[in-house]
Design an enzyme around this catalytic site. Structure first.
Site, short mmCIF file in Angstrom:
data_model
loop_
_atom_site.label_atom_id
_atom_site.label_comp_id
_atom_site.label_asym_id
_atom_site.label_seq_id
_atom_site.Cartn_x
_atom_site.Cartn_y
_atom_site.Cartn_z
N SER A 113 45.38 40.75 39.98
CA SER A 113 44.23 40.24 40.25
C SER A 113 43.04 39.68 39.40
CB SER A 113 43.92 40.89 41.75
OG SER A 113 42.81 40.09 42.53
N ASN B 262 37.66 31.81 45.17
CA ASN B 262 37.25 33.11 45.70
C ASN B 262 35.87 33.00 46.42
OD1 ASN B 262 35.90 35.83 45.61
ND2 ASN B 262 37.82 36.33 44.83
N SER C 77 41.76 36.77 47.05
CA SER C 77 41.12 37.95 47.61
C SER C 77 41.34 38.82 46.55
CB SER C 77 41.52 38.18 48.89
OG SER C 77 40.55 39.48 49.22
N GLU C 78 40.04 39.32 45.92
CA GLU C 78 40.43 39.91 44.47
C GLU C 78 40.96 41.42 44.80
OE1 GLU C 78 37.46 39.14 46.03
OE2 GLU C 78 35.89 40.63 45.66
N ASN C 79 41.09 41.79 45.95
CA ASN C 79 41.90 43.08 46.43
C ASN C 79 43.36 42.88 46.02
OD1 ASN C 79 41.48 41.51 48.55
ND2 ASN C 79 42.38 43.36 49.68
#
Lengths: 215, 217, 215, 217
Positions: free
Chosen positions: B90, B25, B48-50
């Protein structure tokens, strides 16, 4: 039971003081037409639960800019200077929650659990006022569920039963919020007859009302 | 080095810490640039944390799909084999130890591996976003930042700003040096040849153990 | 990095004393060819985490019938009389867990949480030895995470990266178990080049090894 | 009434408790038969805790798809608009209060609304399966069972067997009567015309309040 309602009918559900979860991540996957309807309705004292504060002219940021929000529960407000300004002047209460804790609290509320222990926030301001428990040698914070009156979602494909898909990165908070509110509204980009039952992101039982997007 | 050279230097050095097959990340800003230095024969799965794994190259002007964005809301692309998921999955991936390396910036880092990055009380309150979960959950945390801010140190014995997390940082990479966090403090492992040991020490407000110092990579 | 291995290579990973999660619900969605390989390997003292005990000739029931299981953590054993028999004679330790608690404990283990509070089991034998906490006026039990050495899954479609789908009711425990084990093996009914990134049930990063099903 | 008539009578009476749009979970055995009595102009969403909403009619001999099963592992079908999900989502639905009615059998039920259904110590230990979650999480819990077991009562002041859940039952429907659980005990609301009030009372080992008794539906 036809779940489709008009945007005017959606407005009739609105009133002062509601708590509302709004899907989206930096306003990507946010139902903008439902947000616009809330702005037009001008209801006040809302509690908004969202990943972030959006932008001044996008996402839940529009509600903040229009002074409709009493409290915001979010993980990030950096892209909406108005949010920081209203927080500073005391006109907007903001509860900042780590993103992973925020989504998990919503899931907790939708799943009938009483709380959960997370390692996130240990040793930071986030732990203030919370129980700390050591489990298997690791310190965890007790975090509690979030639930709301309404959830507003953005579906890229919604079928007539209410089964919903969120394409690409529109998904984010939407499917979990669908489980954690008394009434769930989805703005539908595409409205179809049926979706393959193997690939549905939100089962129809969670969706109360569908508002077709005006192109 | 000018600002861009500094960023490029740091991003390139961070890229040497990645291994084939890693789930990584990259934070907004400088850390994003690390992607430009991943060797083409290496497969790194950028998260991507979204809600996606498999971040690809920045889209060309005519390739922008507003439905594919990163955690900053910016348009991105997805590679073959990539996958989308919701925020619950996520952060399950993040907190569950399934991210090998997190690279992010910081306002302050200290000798105990704590970092501060989300608030300057009374001045700037952007919020923590996903940073607290990322640094707690990832197997390895690398801070990628300029060594100083307008000449003032950012590396301390103890952070003075509110923390993002306590004792989670493994490594600090700046334009001046590479430092590793151990139980007993910071170890200087590499110095950029453009700087002297004295310059690095003067720019750092924490004690630096030099016993592991070797040639810069 | 080719994730495909042979069934013989899978056997080389096996050893006595492993803890193994096995997907499936009444043996529907269970990787039978991986189970058969464990029977052939004859490794002993296994801890099996599964929804149920399967049948004598189906699912994890085959491991129980072959006396390879030391402990079973499951919610139901009623369709496998051998499990009840071995429990009665003390040869098999069985921890019975409510189904919703079982899947949540596995999710908890895969998601880095320390524990969660559930209302299920309050006032029953399930609460024995567990912390009870009243939150928002409701009594909850503290339940702790489950994690295993291996997870064995049954994928109906698996792509070369390891992205996995489980069609229809084959899904059940499979996707959650994928998150909660050190090494994850999937028996692939169909092996394909790529799956649409919007409809993947288990992201490739969770899958370590793919064993193509022998038709 | 013979055994089949008894089951049919109970299942039919349970069906009258369902409302258009309800999400309903029917337990294995007798409760499954309730589906046969749902009026065709009513939409009931049948949930199966292994992972689907939209259970359809039993498949014909040539229509069996071994990939579509119920919580007992038996082949079933799915209706148009149905949806599959994993067990985590399934029990999120159940525990989260998204199931309107659960119908299940029991070994014992008591005047406090507690039930016992998953173990006879030293004799039978099938396990609780999803029953504990279903009765705790569903908005309404209906016990559908024969009034007695070989002439012996199954409805008590207090269950003697280990409980499945405490004070979660709302209604008991048997071939003899319908009973509602209230704070202060069991209320007899209907009696099957084939039985007298005395017969019902004699077959029940709990006090029955008759103040709400009305004609059977």
């Amino acid at each position: 039971m036809d779940k489709v309602i008009s945007i005017d009918n959606f407005k009739e559900h609105l009133k002062d003081g509601l708590s509302i979860m709004v899907g989206g991540f930096m306003a990507v996957g946010t139902p903008e037409q439902l947000i616009d309807a809330i702005v037009e309705s001008n209801v006040k004292n809302l509690t908004i639960i969202c990943n972030d504060a959006g932008f001044i002219d996008k996402g839940v940021g529009k509600l903040i800019a229009n002074n409709q929000v009493k409290k915001l529960i979010a993980s990030h407000i950096g892209l909406n200077p108005k949010a920081g300004e209203l927080m500073g002047s005391g006109e907007l209460e903001i509860e900042l929650v780590p993103q992973g804790t925020q989504i998990e609290r919503i899931r907790c509320g939708g799943n009938g659990l009483g709380g959960f222990y997370t390692p996130t926030g240990i040793g930071t301001m986030v732990e203030e006022g919370k129980e700390i428990k050591t489990l298997n040698g690791i310190d965890y914070l007790l975090e509690l569920p979030l639930h709301a009156d309404f959830a507003l979602l953005y579906g890229s494909t919604v079928d007539k039963h209410g089964n919903t898909m969120y394409t690409k990165t529109l998904r984010n908070f939407n499917p979990v919020m669908a489980t954690a509110a008394d009434k769930v509204f989805v703005q539908a980009r595409e409205y179809v007859n049926e979706i393959d039952p193997d690939i549905i992101h939100t089962p129809h039982i969670f969706i109360d009302h569908i508002i077709k997007e005006v192109k | 080095m000018d600002k861009n050279e500094i960023k490029a230097y740091i991003a390139k050095r961070v890229s040497l810490e990645l291994h084939d097959g890693d789930v990584v990340n990259l934070g907004i800003g400088l850390p994003t640039m690390v992607a430009n230095y991943i060797p083409t024969d290496m497969t790194i799965h950028l998260q991507s944390e979204n809600g996606l794994i498999g971040l690809g190259q920045a889209p060309g002007e005519n390739e922008v799909d507003p439905d594919i964005t990163n955690a900053g809301g910016q348009p991105v692309t997805i590679v073959e084999g990539g996958v989308y998921f919701d925020s619950s999955t996520s952060f399950g991936i993040i907190r569950g130890g399934h991210v090998d390396v997190t690279v992010l910036g910081a306002l302050q880092v200290d000798a105990k591996g704590s970092l501060a990055s989300w608030i300057i009380p009374g001045k700037m309150v952007p919020g923590m976003g996903g940073a607290m979960d990322l640094v707690v959950g990832s197997k390895k945390v690398i801070i990628a930042m300029t060594h100083t801010n307008k000449g003032k140190p950012k590396i301390f014995e103890d952070c003075s700003l509110p923390l993002t997390a306590k004792s989670q940082v493994d490594m600090i990479i700046t334009e001046m040096a590479v430092m590793v966090v151990k139980e007993d403090g910071l170890y200087l492992t590499e110095i950029n040849k453009e700087f002297s040991l004295e310059e690095v020490i003067n720019a750092t407000a924490a004690k630096l153990n030099t016993s592991l110092l070797k040639e810069a990579k």
